[in-house]
Structures are given as structure tokens and as C-alpha cells.
Scaffold this motif. Sequence first.
Motif, PDB file in Angstrom:
ATOM      1  N   LEU A  10       0.832  -1.202   0.000  1.00  0.00           N
ATOM      2  CA  LEU A  10       0.000   0.000   0.000  1.00  0.00           C
ATOM      3  C   LEU A  10       0.869   1.256   0.000  1.00  0.00           C
ATOM      4  N   LEU A  11       1.911   1.256   0.791  1.00  0.00           N
ATOM      5  CA  LEU A  11       2.842   2.392   0.818  1.00  0.00           C
ATOM      6  C   LEU A  11       3.475   2.592  -0.553  1.00  0.00           C
ATOM      7  N   LEU A  12       3.917   1.520  -1.170  1.00  0.00           N
ATOM      8  CA  LEU A  12       4.514   1.608  -2.491  1.00  0.00           C
ATOM      9  C   LEU A  12       3.497   2.103  -3.521  1.00  0.00           C
ATOM     10  N   ALA A  13       2.251   1.653  -3.402  1.00  0.00           N
ATOM     11  CA  ALA A  13       1.199   2.139  -4.296  1.00  0.00           C
ATOM     12  C   ALA A  13       1.022   3.651  -4.145  1.00  0.00           C
ATOM     13  N   GLY A  14       1.104   4.149  -2.914  1.00  0.00           N
ATOM     14  CA  GLY A  14       0.998   5.588  -2.690  1.00  0.00           C
ATOM     15  C   GLY A  14       2.144   6.350  -3.319  1.00  0.00           C
ATOM     16  N   VAL A  15       3.353   5.814  -3.206  1.00  0.00           N
ATOM     17  CA  VAL A  15       4.528   6.460  -3.816  1.00  0.00           C
ATOM     18  C   VAL A  15       4.393   6.462  -5.341  1.00  0.00           C
ATOM     19  N   LEU A  16       3.951   5.339  -5.901  1.00  0.00           N
ATOM     20  CA  LEU A  16       3.761   5.273  -7.346  1.00  0.00           C
ATOM     21  C   LEU A  16       2.653   6.225  -7.810  1.00  0.00           C
ATOM     22  N   ASP A  17       1.663   6.451  -6.956  1.00  0.00           N
ATOM     23  CA  ASP A  17       0.608   7.413  -7.256  1.00  0.00           C
ATOM     24  C   ASP A  17       1.195   8.815  -7.418  1.00  0.00           C
ATOM     25  N   VAL A  18       2.122   9.170  -6.542  1.00  0.00           N
ATOM     26  CA  VAL A  18       2.793  10.476  -6.637  1.00  0.00           C
ATOM     27  C   VAL A  18       3.583  10.561  -7.947  1.00  0.00           C
ATOM     28  N   LEU A  19       4.342   9.517  -8.241  1.00  0.00           N
ATOM     29  CA  LEU A  19       5.123   9.502  -9.477  1.00  0.00           C
ATOM     30  C   LEU A  19       4.216   9.568 -10.699  1.00  0.00           C
ATOM     31  N   TRP A  20       3.065   8.903 -10.630  1.00  0.00           N
ATOM     32  CA  TRP A  20       2.086   8.958 -11.716  1.00  0.00           C
ATOM     33  C   TRP A  20       1.605  10.396 -11.940  1.00  0.00           C
ATOM     34  N   LEU A  22       3.142  13.134 -11.242  1.00  0.00           N
ATOM     35  CA  LEU A  22       4.249  13.900 -11.832  1.00  0.00           C
ATOM     36  C   LEU A  22       4.422  13.568 -13.313  1.00  0.00           C
ATOM     37  N   ALA A  23       4.288  12.296 -13.656  1.00  0.00           N
ATOM     38  CA  ALA A  23       4.393  11.900 -15.060  1.00  0.00           C
ATOM     39  C   ALA A  23       3.236  12.483 -15.873  1.00  0.00           C
ATOM     40  N   MET A  24       2.042  12.525 -15.275  1.00  0.00           N
ATOM     41  CA  MET A  24       0.887  13.129 -15.957  1.00  0.00           C
ATOM     42  C   MET A  24       1.155  14.596 -16.270  1.00  0.00           C
ATOM     43  N   LYS A  25       1.741  15.304 -15.325  1.00  0.00           N
ATOM     44  CA  LYS A  25       2.066  16.719 -15.571  1.00  0.00           C
ATOM     45  C   LYS A  25       3.050  16.832 -16.722  1.00  0.00           C
ATOM     46  N   GLN A  26       4.070  15.982 -16.726  1.00  0.00           N
ATOM     47  CA  GLN A  26       5.078  16.022 -17.777  1.00  0.00           C
ATOM     48  C   GLN A  26       4.506  15.581 -19.134  1.00  0.00           C
ATOM     49  N   ALA A  27       3.454  14.768 -19.128  1.00  0.00           N
ATOM     50  CA  ALA A  27       2.837  14.306 -20.379  1.00  0.00           C
ATOM     51  C   ALA A  27       2.115  15.441 -21.106  1.00  0.00           C
ATOM     52  N   GLN A  28       1.838  16.527 -20.397  1.00  0.00           N
ATOM     53  CA  GLN A  28       1.206  17.721 -20.972  1.00  0.00           C
ATOM     54  C   GLN A  28      -0.030  17.372 -21.796  1.00  0.00           C
ATOM     55  N   GLY A  29      -0.999  16.798 -21.115  1.00  0.00           N
ATOM     56  CA  GLY A  29      -2.261  16.461 -21.778  1.00  0.00           C
ATOM     57  C   GLY A  29      -2.119  15.337 -22.791  1.00  0.00           C
ATOM     58  N   TYR A  30      -1.259  14.403 -22.507  1.00  0.00           N
ATOM     59  CA  TYR A  30      -0.991  13.247 -23.371  1.00  0.00           C
ATOM     60  C   TYR A  30      -0.416  13.643 -24.725  1.00  0.00           C
ATOM     61  N   THR A  31       0.337  14.730 -24.756  1.00  0.00           N
ATOM     62  CA  THR A  31       0.971  15.163 -26.008  1.00  0.00           C
ATOM     63  C   THR A  31       2.423  14.705 -26.115  1.00  0.00           C
ATOM     64  N   ARG A  32       2.970  14.161 -25.041  1.00  0.00           N
ATOM     65  CA  ARG A  32       4.359  13.679 -25.050  1.00  0.00           C
ATOM     66  C   ARG A  32       4.335  12.173 -24.812  1.00  0.00           C
ATOM     67  N   LEU A  33       4.653  11.415 -25.853  1.00  0.00           N
ATOM     68  CA  LEU A  33       4.466   9.970 -25.845  1.00  0.00           C
ATOM     69  C   LEU A  33       5.210   9.269 -24.711  1.00  0.00           C
ATOM     70  N   GLY A  34       6.477   9.587 -24.503  1.00  0.00           N
ATOM     71  CA  GLY A  34       7.251   8.921 -23.459  1.00  0.00           C
ATOM     72  C   GLY A  34       6.650   9.103 -22.083  1.00  0.00           C
ATOM     73  N   TRP A  35       6.298  10.332 -21.755  1.00  0.00           N
ATOM     74  CA  TRP A  35       5.696  10.604 -20.450  1.00  0.00           C
ATOM     75  C   TRP A  35       4.298  10.005 -20.351  1.00  0.00           C
ATOM     76  N   THR A  36       3.576   9.982 -21.465  1.00  0.00           N
ATOM     77  CA  THR A  36       2.246   9.369 -21.473  1.00  0.00           C
ATOM     78  C   THR A  36       2.354   7.885 -21.157  1.00  0.00           C
ATOM     79  N   LEU A  37       3.267   7.194 -21.822  1.00  0.00           N
ATOM     80  CA  LEU A  37       3.453   5.761 -21.560  1.00  0.00           C
ATOM     81  C   LEU A  37       3.928   5.515 -20.131  1.00  0.00           C
ATOM     82  N   THR A  38       4.827   6.363 -19.651  1.00  0.00           N
ATOM     83  CA  THR A  38       5.298   6.242 -18.267  1.00  0.00           C
ATOM     84  C   THR A  38       4.135   6.390 -17.294  1.00  0.00           C
ATOM     85  N   SER A  39       3.270   7.370 -17.537  1.00  0.00           N
ATOM     86  CA  SER A  39       2.142   7.583 -16.635  1.00  0.00           C
ATOM     87  C   SER A  39       1.194   6.388 -16.643  1.00  0.00           C
TER      88      SER A  39
END
Length: 109
Positions: A10-20, A22-39
Motif C-alpha cells: 500500500l505504501l509503495l502504491a501511494g509512492v507510485l501514485d505520486v510519481l504517476w 508527476l508523469a501526468m504533468k510532464q505528459a502535458q495532456g498526453y501530447t508527449r508519448l514517453g511521459w504518457t506511456l510512463t504515466s
Amino acid sequence: MSAATAWLMLLLAGVLDVLWALAMKQAQGYTRLGWTLTSLLLLAAFVWLLGKSLSVLPVGTAYAVWTGIGAVGTVLAGALLFGESLGAARLGGIALVLAGIVVLKLAPG
């Protein structure tokens, strides 16, 4: 699975939620493929971990703890990485969420 393993997942899921988030922000509305796939990979990973932890932990407690970890972690990461404000009211809110997580973790049942 033991309760300790479920809490760790559960703790790890919470940490991955934070990383998700951050990746969503970097994906810029799903316009950046690498960050979109990471998210999307992070999303799948934290949902899987959350689901596994729910086989042992009470759903209300686990979900509240997971969202609390995600909320606090994302606010702190936003402040650290993107210069988002972190004033007294936001710090107080973080303290309240953390207190809630501790109470839920320690509460019987």
C-alpha cells in the motif's frame, strides 16, 4: 500475504501514485508519448499494488491511506519540483492528512 506485506504494498502504491501524478504533468495532456506511456505504466502498477493490498486490509482504511499518501506526496513534490506554494494553510492541511493516516493505521479493525 501478511498484513505487513500488504501495508508495504500500500505504501509503495501511494509512492507510485505520486510519481504517476508527476508523469501526468510532464505528459502535458498526453501530447508527449514517453511521459504518457510512463504515466500509464505507473497507473497500472499502483492499481495492481492497491488491489493486492486490499486482499488483506480493510478497503476504507487502505483507500484513505493510499489517497492520503498520494495527496501529501504530490503537494510536496509540486512544491519541490515546480515551485508551487507551500504556505501555512497547505502545511496545516498536510499535517491533518498525515494525522488521519496515522490514526487509520493504528485503529483496530
